[in-house]
Design a protein around this motif. Structure first.
Motif, short mmCIF file in Angstrom:
data_model
loop_
_atom_site.label_atom_id
_atom_site.label_comp_id
_atom_site.label_asym_id
_atom_site.label_seq_id
_atom_site.Cartn_x
_atom_site.Cartn_y
_atom_site.Cartn_z
N PRO A 1 89.43 103.05 47.12
CA PRO A 1 90.25 102.22 46.06
C PRO A 1 91.63 102.62 45.74
N MET A 2 92.11 103.70 46.52
CA MET A 2 93.69 103.95 46.38
C MET A 2 94.40 102.76 47.28
N LYS A 3 93.67 101.78 48.12
CA LYS A 3 94.39 100.73 48.90
C LYS A 3 94.64 99.47 47.96
N PHE A 4 94.09 99.67 46.62
CA PHE A 4 94.63 98.70 46.01
C PHE A 4 96.08 98.29 45.80
N VAL A 5 96.84 99.33 45.97
CA VAL A 5 98.26 98.99 45.76
C VAL A 5 98.77 98.02 47.05
#
Length: 617
Positions: A293-297
């Motif tokens: 989920p950290m790659k949502f940025v």
């Protein structure tokens, strides 16, 4: 005893509604071109005609409701067809199954209005609740209009559900709101889940049709009155927690649904692109985001947002745009009101004075003033006189029954009712044939049960031209010609001349059907004839032209050709059948009238399909 009879009557009316949903009556092109035609292209991959609302920029109609109401059922049918063919069965994905699927979808959804009608009548007029439901279920508006995939039908369903949610949430003594252990104070609060659902429904309705905002306006006012000004709210302060806290769930539902619809429309129409690490987002990226989920940025947005209700409203503000679709006098609202509701008009005229004033308001900006635009008024028309239904004389019920039976027959079984079965017949003629062989300059094929398998690099091309003249717009998705087949050896071209001058038909046929070519003698019902196109540089192109038109069309100014009868000539063939020859009176564009072989009832008369061929002198 009476209740048991009413239950049986309602079940019978539900069965009647299902039967009416399967009737081929064609009320208006919008029943096909607002949703099924679009989803037939997007989900089933067919060549379709996309109406102006989905083509012009900016687009004026949301794709969300068509996808939910028709797209999902089409996807289910597509999956079932895949499994059927996998296990060796014939294709179940055909013109008939597609037509039934889109009708059944709306048929099922229409019971949302039944639920609302009974719920509200049970609350306010419990002794007449079932009788009110019977009046509703027996109306031809429900049996015919609300079983067609009009956007007006979906608007009616959503409006009824919004009304039902409001009533459930705002009525303290409603049974479904009573919970064990609740205090009387808690019962006065509008439930959070119902408030959220109310906001969602209002947003969906607004993206279905902009007229929903006007129809739902009184319900919205009642909702706000219940929260801020009703007797149970008088003792509460105007702080955020006490009063505005009840409004927040509705606002949240409204905003969330609106955002979803705007994003869906913007992505669908190509105005907005979502990227992940600089590339367009795809399903693989979604799984990667779920794992990390950290790659949502890394998600980016490029393009513009499309808000279809605002675009539709802006379009309707321009009188020049409205004039293109036809402007009608305001009094037609009253005429259409009577046309839809018949005897109920007298019962509700006084009580629905507000609705009449409302119709005057919207008539300032309404174009194409047709009866179906008033479909959302059916629910109040039924509910308002519920307390007087048991007092009505038998003569009222007789008039009510006759009124609805007449319009069921007109709109369900007669009005343009030949188009749907014709599309099913044309699908077989254009896409289902086998055992083709070349005989003296023409191709002769047998009518088959399975779809012909095209090839991308054909030796010869077999083209079927279909001309519609003096009919409603033919729904292309019911013809079922795949977009992927364009450029193969199987070609289908549709020409919709509508009410064009007869000279336009003559010019088109002149280009497609060369005169005085080779004589065709064998014209069997189960055979499909393609003649060599003499006008083409490619001698391997074979064509046939079908003309669909009402049998009452006057061709006297433009003579296609007449005949006495199909007569048997010569010796029997191997199957013991006589060879058939078309006995002609004239030689100019002679034709075989399919109607004499397989009659199709339409519009109170017969709808003809002519096979146009060319004969030598």
């Amino acid at each position: 005893m009476a209740r048991g009879f009413n239950n049986i009557a309602y079940i019978s009316l539900c069965i009647l509604r299902f039967w009416c949903a399967s009737l081929p009556g064609y009320v208006h092109p919008d029943e096909f071109f607002q949703s099924p035609e679009i989803m037939g292209g997007d989900v089933l991959g067919y060549e379709v005609f996309r109406p102006w609302e989905f083509v012009q920029s900016p687009q004026c109609r949301s794709i969300v409701i068509p996808a939910m109401t028709i797209g999902i059922p089409f996807q289910v049918l597509k999956i079932l067809n895949t499994w059927a063919t996998k296990f060796g069965f014939n294709d179940i994905l055909n013109s008939h199954s597609i037509f039934i699927t889109e009708r059944i979808s709306i048929f099922i959804l229409s019971f949302g209005i039944d639920y609302t009608a009974y719920t509200i009548a049970q609350l306010f007029y419990p002794n007449n609740a079932l009788r009110s439901l019977l009046v509703f279920a027996s109306s031809y508006v429900v049996l015919i209009f609300n079983t067609r995939p009009f956007s007006n039908s979906v608007e009616s369903i959503l409006l009824a559900l919004a009304f039902c949610v409001y009533v459930k949430g705002s009525t303290p003594k409603f049974p479904l709101r009573q919970q064990h252990g609740d205090s009387s104070t808690d019962k006065d609060e509008f439930p959070v889940n119902l408030a959220f659902l109310f906001g969602c429904i209002v947003a969906l309705g607004s993206f279905t049709r902009i007229t929903f905002i006007l129809y739902a306006f009184p319900i919205g006012l009642a909702f706000l009155h219940h929260i801020f000004l009703s007797a149970r709210a008088q003792g509460k302060s105007w702080c955020v927690y006490s009063k505005f806290s009840e409004l927040l769930p509705a606002c949240l539902g409204l905003i969330m649904t609106t955002v979803i619809c705007v994003l869906a429309d913007s992505l669908y129409f190509g105005a907005l692109n979502i990227t992940f690490s600089g590339t367009l987002l795809d399903k693989d990226h979604i799984f990667e985001l779920l794992r990390n989920p950290m790659k949502f940025v890394e998600i980016g947005w490029h393009g513009n947002l499309i808000i279809t209700p605002l675009n539709n409203f802006a379009y309707n503000l321009d009188s020049n745009n409205l004039s293109q679709h036809g402007l009608h006098p305001r009094y037609l609202h009253i005429y259409n009101f009577v046309l839809l509701f018949g005897p109920l008009t007298l019962l509700t005229m006084k009580d629905l004075q507000f609705s009449v004033n409302f119709m005057r308001l919207i008539s300032k900006r309404t174009y194409k003033t047709e009866a179906r635009f008033l479909l959302p008024l059916l629910l109040p028309v039924i509910i308002v006189p519920s307390d007087r239904l048991h007092k009505l004389h038998m003569s009222f019920w007789t008039i009510w029954a006759v009124f609805n039976l007449v319009f069921i027959a007109i709109f369900g079984g007669l009005h343009q009712a030949g188009i749907v079965p014709i599309m099913q017949k044309l699908q077989n003629q254009a896409l289902r044939f086998k055992k083709c062989e070349e005989l003296s300059g023409y191709f002769q094929c047998e009518l088959g049960k399975k779809f012909f398998i095209p090839v991308s690099d054909p030796t010869e091309t077999l083209t079927t031209n279909i001309i519609f003249y003096k009919t409603y717009m033919p729904p292309r998705h019911l013809l079922g010609y795949p977009k992927a087949w364009r450029g193969t050896n199987i070609q289908v071209n549709v020409y919709d001349l509508a009410g064009s001058p007869l000279s336009d038909l003559e010019n088109l046929i002149t280009k497609q059907v060369p005169s005085k070519s080779s004589l065709t003698e064998n014209l069997w019902r189960e055979q499909i004839i393609f003649q060599q196109n003499k006008n083409s540089n490619n001698s391997r192109i074979f064509e046939r032209t079908l003309l669909v038109t009402p049998s009452t069309t006057d061709f006297s100014p433009f003579f296609i050709g007449t005949y006495n009868e199909l007569t048997s000539i010569g010796d029997d063939d191997n199957n013991g059948k006589k060879r058939m020859k078309l006995k002609l009176i004239e030689q100019h564009w002679p034709h075989v009238n399919f109607d004499h072989l397989d009659r199709i009832f339409a519009k109170g008369m017969y709808l003809n399909v002519y096979l146009l061929v060319s004969f030598s002198d």
